[in-house]
Design a protein around this motif. Structure first.
Motif, PDB file in Angstrom:
ATOM      1  N   ILE A   1      10.715   7.650   6.521  1.00 30.27           N
ATOM      2  CA  ILE A   1      11.353   8.077   5.280  1.00 30.27           C
ATOM      3  C   ILE A   1      10.257   8.468   4.299  1.00 30.27           C
ATOM      4  N   ASN A   2      10.440   9.630   3.698  1.00 38.22           N
ATOM      5  CA  ASN A   2       9.498  10.109   2.691  1.00 38.22           C
ATOM      6  C   ASN A   2       9.792   9.360   1.394  1.00 38.22           C
ATOM      7  N   ALA A   3       9.196   8.162   1.269  1.00 39.83           N
ATOM      8  CA  ALA A   3       9.576   7.239   0.204  1.00 39.83           C
ATOM      9  C   ALA A   3       8.972   7.582  -1.150  1.00 39.83           C
ATOM     10  N   LYS A   4       7.964   8.429  -1.158  1.00 44.45           N
ATOM     11  CA  LYS A   4       7.381   8.936  -2.405  1.00 44.45           C
ATOM     12  C   LYS A   4       6.822  10.312  -2.074  1.00 44.45           C
ATOM     13  N   SER A   5       7.251  11.327  -2.796  1.00 46.92           N
ATOM     14  CA  SER A   5       6.957  12.695  -2.368  1.00 46.92           C
ATOM     15  C   SER A   5       6.227  13.503  -3.436  1.00 46.92           C
TER      16      SER A   5
ATOM     17  N   ARG B   1      11.325   1.992  15.753  1.00 44.32           N
ATOM     18  CA  ARG B   1      10.387   1.665  14.672  1.00 44.32           C
ATOM     19  C   ARG B   1      10.673   2.547  13.472  1.00 44.32           C
ATOM     20  N   PHE B   2      10.493   1.990  12.284  1.00 41.13           N
ATOM     21  CA  PHE B   2      10.808   2.688  11.038  1.00 41.13           C
ATOM     22  C   PHE B   2       9.640   2.539  10.072  1.00 41.13           C
ATOM     23  N   SER B   3       9.275   3.643   9.422  1.00 44.01           N
ATOM     24  CA  SER B   3       8.102   3.615   8.539  1.00 44.01           C
ATOM     25  C   SER B   3       8.392   4.226   7.180  1.00 44.01           C
ATOM     26  N   LEU B   4       7.890   3.570   6.143  1.00 49.25           N
ATOM     27  CA  LEU B   4       7.824   4.165   4.817  1.00 49.25           C
ATOM     28  C   LEU B   4       6.543   4.984   4.743  1.00 49.25           C
ATOM     29  N   VAL B   5       6.661   6.209   4.225  1.00 44.07           N
ATOM     30  CA  VAL B   5       5.493   7.072   4.024  1.00 44.07           C
ATOM     31  C   VAL B   5       5.426   7.434   2.553  1.00 44.07           C
TER      32      VAL B   5
ATOM     33  N   SER C   1       2.832   3.786   6.275  1.00 41.36           N
ATOM     34  CA  SER C   1       1.887   4.895   6.154  1.00 41.36           C
ATOM     35  C   SER C   1       1.637   5.117   4.676  1.00 41.36           C
ATOM     36  N   LEU C   2       0.634   4.413   4.158  1.00 42.68           N
ATOM     37  CA  LEU C   2       0.429   4.320   2.710  1.00 42.68           C
ATOM     38  C   LEU C   2      -0.932   4.845   2.268  1.00 42.68           C
ATOM     39  N   GLY C   3      -1.643   5.532   3.164  1.00 35.77           N
ATOM     40  CA  GLY C   3      -2.924   6.105   2.801  1.00 35.77           C
ATOM     41  C   GLY C   3      -4.077   5.140   2.959  1.00 35.77           C
ATOM     42  N   ILE C   4      -5.137   5.399   2.226  1.00 37.04           N
ATOM     43  CA  ILE C   4      -6.354   4.586   2.299  1.00 37.04           C
ATOM     44  C   ILE C   4      -6.102   3.236   1.636  1.00 37.04           C
ATOM     45  N   MET C   5      -6.383   2.150   2.364  1.00 36.13           N
ATOM     46  CA  MET C   5      -6.092   0.810   1.857  1.00 36.13           C
ATOM     47  C   MET C   5      -7.227  -0.150   2.187  1.00 36.13           C
ATOM     48  N   THR C   6      -7.265  -1.243   1.450  1.00 35.72           N
ATOM     49  CA  THR C   6      -8.252  -2.291   1.708  1.00 35.72           C
ATOM     50  C   THR C   6      -7.710  -3.252   2.759  1.00 35.72           C
ATOM     51  N   GLU C   7      -8.617  -4.016   3.350  1.00 30.98           N
ATOM     52  CA  GLU C   7      -8.203  -4.980   4.364  1.00 30.98           C
ATOM     53  C   GLU C   7      -7.278  -6.043   3.780  1.00 30.98           C
ATOM     54  N   SER C   8      -7.547  -6.490   2.557  1.00 26.21           N
ATOM     55  CA  SER C   8      -6.704  -7.534   1.959  1.00 26.21           C
ATOM     56  C   SER C   8      -5.287  -7.022   1.723  1.00 26.21           C
ATOM     57  N   ASP C   9      -5.150  -5.760   1.277  1.00 19.67           N
ATOM     58  CA  ASP C   9      -3.817  -5.203   1.075  1.00 19.67           C
ATOM     59  C   ASP C   9      -3.098  -4.997   2.410  1.00 19.67           C
ATOM     60  N   LEU C  10      -3.840  -4.581   3.418  1.00 23.06           N
ATOM     61  CA  LEU C  10      -3.261  -4.405   4.750  1.00 23.06           C
ATOM     62  C   LEU C  10      -2.807  -5.742   5.323  1.00 23.06           C
ATOM     63  N   LYS C  11      -3.565  -6.790   5.011  1.00 25.19           N
ATOM     64  CA  LYS C  11      -3.171  -8.121   5.480  1.00 25.19           C
ATOM     65  C   LYS C  11      -1.846  -8.533   4.839  1.00 25.19           C
ATOM     66  N   GLN C  12      -1.629  -8.159   3.574  1.00 23.44           N
ATOM     67  CA  GLN C  12      -0.345  -8.452   2.939  1.00 23.44           C
ATOM     68  C   GLN C  12       0.796  -7.776   3.684  1.00 23.44           C
ATOM     69  N   LEU C  13       0.578  -6.531   4.104  1.00 20.54           N
ATOM     70  CA  LEU C  13       1.598  -5.826   4.878  1.00 20.54           C
ATOM     71  C   LEU C  13       1.897  -6.567   6.177  1.00 20.54           C
ATOM     72  N   ALA C  14       0.837  -6.958   6.867  1.00 18.58           N
ATOM     73  CA  ALA C  14       1.017  -7.660   8.137  1.00 18.58           C
ATOM     74  C   ALA C  14       1.785  -8.960   7.942  1.00 18.58           C
ATOM     75  N   ASP C  15       1.523  -9.633   6.832  1.00 19.14           N
ATOM     76  CA  ASP C  15       2.195 -10.910   6.568  1.00 19.14           C
ATOM     77  C   ASP C  15       3.695 -10.738   6.307  1.00 19.14           C
ATOM     78  N   THR C  16       4.121  -9.531   5.916  1.00 23.15           N
ATOM     79  CA  THR C  16       5.553  -9.296   5.672  1.00 23.15           C
ATOM     80  C   THR C  16       6.312  -9.024   6.967  1.00 23.15           C
ATOM     81  N   GLY C  17       5.580  -8.771   8.066  1.00 24.36           N
ATOM     82  CA  GLY C  17       6.243  -8.430   9.323  1.00 24.36           C
ATOM     83  C   GLY C  17       6.001  -7.003   9.778  1.00 24.36           C
ATOM     84  N   VAL C  18       5.254  -6.208   8.987  1.00 26.05           N
ATOM     85  CA  VAL C  18       4.839  -4.887   9.452  1.00 26.05           C
ATOM     86  C   VAL C  18       3.903  -5.081  10.640  1.00 26.05           C
ATOM     87  N   THR C  19       4.137  -4.333  11.713  1.00 29.03           N
ATOM     88  CA  THR C  19       3.331  -4.520  12.927  1.00 29.03           C
ATOM     89  C   THR C  19       2.416  -3.344  13.232  1.00 29.03           C
TER      90      THR C  19
END
Length: 335
Positions: free
Chosen positions: A68-72, A117-121, A153-171
């Motif tokens: 889904i094009n969540a921000k365009s 699988r479903f992704s926010l972009v 699919s959120l662009g350039i990110m830091t490891e700590s922010d990516l870890k937050q995504l993983a903790d929510t259940g994003v795989t």
């Protein structure tokens, strides 16, 4: 290992046997495969054995994902292929981050249709702190409201922010390299190829599987495509989206000619030969391939985005299900 020159079906079968036994093609091997032209008597063998490699390593199931094009629009980056760049005047919808309701609705529709699988972009270089807070909340809710696997699919990110995504259940994290490093410098100047590599490496450290590929048909040389796939294999990405450039009015690439069917199929097959364990996934521009990609699923492709893309219309899910039924390919997921 010394492989015979790929000049006969028998020689290519030796290559196939070596790969299924654990050998991985070198750059020189891949350059030898490049010599096989579409009018060669063994071109069909190249495609057929790529398909057999798909079946050997991944089975027969085709994995479906959707986005889904969540921000365009209004993107600060100057990627020459992209209609969402604020640097160009391409006709594209622009809007801020969507509310949760339409996102959840689309996720549920996709899940009911059998999408795995479903992704926010989100458009833009990366995600800011307030958007990240919202997106984390969205993923937490999606995890409760659906059983569909989650990607971001959120662009350039830091490891700590990516870890937050993983903790929510994003795989899985999607972050295309887009092109090989040499050619990349000609398509984007606002961020570097290395920054993309670093985001992928950070996502891996955060525990996320990686979906990363590129776009073909931007004027790149065949060797640029080899640079791309060998980097993706080195990064051990699980999924390689192959997007075919759909020239969009208003972008610098609007004038580029479309690739031939055989060049597209050869790219897909070579990617399978070089990175046999990854999902080779059809992405944007799929409508430019014969039968909405039907021929690609006989040449090594093992997955696809279904439904619409970011700024272009894709193949509807019902049509995809019918196509895979006709090909006798079941739907299934690999995690």
């Amino acid at each position: 290992m010394h492989l015979p020159l790929p000049q006969t079906p028998e020689a290519l079968k030796i290559w196939y046997n070596a790969i299924t036994a654990g050998y991985r093609l070198t750059r020189k091997d891949a350059e030898n495969l490049l010599i096989i032209a579409p009018d060669s008597p063994i071109f069909k063998t190249l495609l057929d054995l790529a398909n057999e490699l798909r079946h050997h390593f991944l089975g027969n199931a085709i994995e479906l994902c959707s986005i889904i094009n969540a921000k365009s629009g209004r993107c600060s980056e100057d990627c020459k292929f992209c209609a969402q760049s604020a640097h160009y005047k391409a006709p594209v919808d622009t809007y801020p981050l969507l509310d949760y309701a339409p996102i959840a609705s689309m996720a549920k529709v996709n899940e009911a249709a059998g999408v795995h699988r479903f992704s926010l972009v989100l458009s833009g270089r990366g995600i800011d702190a307030s958007e990240l807070t919202q997106v984390i909340d969205y993923y937490q809710q999606l995890k409760q409201d659906t059983n569909i696997s989650l990607c971001a699919s959120l662009g350039i990110m830091t490891e700590s922010d990516l870890k937050q995504l993983a903790d929510t259940g994003v795989t899985m994290y999607h972050h295309n390299l887009e092109a090989g490093p040499r050619f990349y410098e000609t398509i984007c100047t606002t961020h570097t190829y290395q920054e993309r590599i670093e985001t992928i490496e950070a996502a891996k450290r955060a525990g996320l599987r990686i979906c990363s590929g590129g776009i073909i048909g931007m004027g790149e040389h065949w060797h640029d495509r080899l640079d791309l796939i060998f980097d993706l294999r080195r990064l051990d990405v699980a999924s390689v989206p192959v997007n075919v450039l759909n020239p969009i009015l208003g972008t610098p690439f609007a004038h580029l000619p479309r690739l031939s069917q055989n060049e597209i199929l050869k790219t897909i097959a070579l990617f399978r030969w070089i990175h046999p364990t990854a999902d080779i996934r059809l992405g944007g521009g799929r409508h430019l391939i014969e039968g909405a990609g039907k021929s690609a699923f006989k040449a090594g492709a093992s997955a696809t985005i279904t439904g619409d893309y970011l700024t272009t219309v894709g193949q509807d899910m019902a049509g995809d299900r019918q196509m895979f039924e006709a090909l006798n390919l079941p739907l299934g997921t690999r995690g």
